[in-house]
Design an enzyme around this catalytic site. Sequence first.
Site, PDB file in Angstrom:
ATOM      1  CE1 TYR A  82     107.661  -3.324  72.075  1.00 33.68           C
ATOM      2  CE2 TYR A  82     107.222  -2.486  69.867  1.00 33.68           C
ATOM      3  CZ  TYR A  82     106.980  -3.410  70.867  1.00 33.68           C
ATOM      4  OH  TYR A  82     106.071  -4.406  70.659  1.00 33.68           O
ATOM      5  CD  GLU A 128     107.159  -6.723  72.854  1.00 36.21           C
ATOM      6  OE1 GLU A 128     106.012  -6.427  72.489  1.00 36.21           O
ATOM      7  OE2 GLU A 128     107.442  -7.044  74.025  1.00 36.21           O
TER       8      GLU A 128
END
Length: 380
Positions: free
Chosen positions: A101, A189
């Site tokens: 991530y 993101e």
Amino acid sequence: MNIHEYQAKEIFRAHGVPIPPGDVATTADEAEQIARRFGTTVVVKAQVHAGGRGKAGGVKLAKTPAEAKEVASRILGMQIKGITVEKVLVTPAADIATEAYAGIILDRVSKKPVFMVSPAGGIDIEEVAATTPEKIMRLPIDSRYGLRGFQAMELGFFLYKDVKQVRAAAKIMQDLYHAFMDSGASLAEINPLVTTPEGEVLALDAKMVIDDNELDRRPSIAALRDESSEAPSEVKAREANLTFIKLDGNVGCVVNGAGLAMATMDLVKYYGGDPANFLDIGGSSNPEKVVNALKIITSDPNVKAILFNIFGGITRTDDVANGIVTATKANPLKVPIVIRLTGTNEEIAVKILTENGFSAMTDMDEAVKKAVALATGKAA
Ligand code: GDP
Ligand code: MN
């Protein structure tokens, strides 16, 4: 403002982030054609402003064009978190060795963009944050200097051991930072950031939220807005120049000024209620704004009581009173209304309201208590 994955990917790509190609389809036939053009296994991905699409069945692999068509026909029209899927992204499938991530958010406490990276990426990142927060590295950035080279490497080393992958990740962090800053984003993101069995580092998902206050000076970003995937009440409010955010409660709030609107919502909560919305009709209200505000609030079936909280400074309370009378004459209210107003032209406002069968209050606490009681059906 939320944008779609395919739009965020275009922005990330333009800043150098390695992302597989992809095309958007609105019909199953188009999805089939795109898959045929790629000539390989593809992923068909629902384009909606909601996370957790994978878990909801909105992300599917398809080995053949025929399968892509079949999968797309199931995903198009599907509801994910209450939003209907109208577009799918078709993209060649990558082979995945690891999922990490990487994200940047604007942190209002440190007043800085903060990087968050984790080697435990993928669809369970919320779970990772809740149960093993030590697997997430947070790095606040001083925007005067930007992301410095050694910091980018530090982030890379938190994710990978292989130095080639660390360098690749460090470059992606720089690209992501520039994409974030150049777009006026409040969030950018990549989840998952994957490594392939061949050792490549790739972004397979992209998410961006743009700060609404940054849109005026970025027309090309503002043009990415997709009204079909926004709450209809928020679209109507924006057209009427009202600052409106839909919430899940049942007390519809009409307030002038953002600060008073926040205080009103706090007080609704304090007295055991739940606001249905945040709404700021602005400083200088005219009757038409009130009419629009009431239209938007009463179209929400959750609203069980309406609360007006008006502090008349520049706002003339008689304008607000006239708006209430006009709006309710055109569309009689089906739910009770509590009106609290004080300040400029208060006497005129009270006169207008009482002549038209409404009562007005001046005490904010009393008004909020009454609205909460009416919404919960506990009114005396
Ligand atoms: P989200 O659930 O809305 O975040 O959608 P994602 O785009 O992140 O996809 C969810 C999951 O689908 C990912 O974590 C991957 O495990 C899987 N996935 C997405 N793209 C690919 C791909 O190209 N190849 C493979 N094998 N899996 C993928
Ligand atoms: Mn994802």
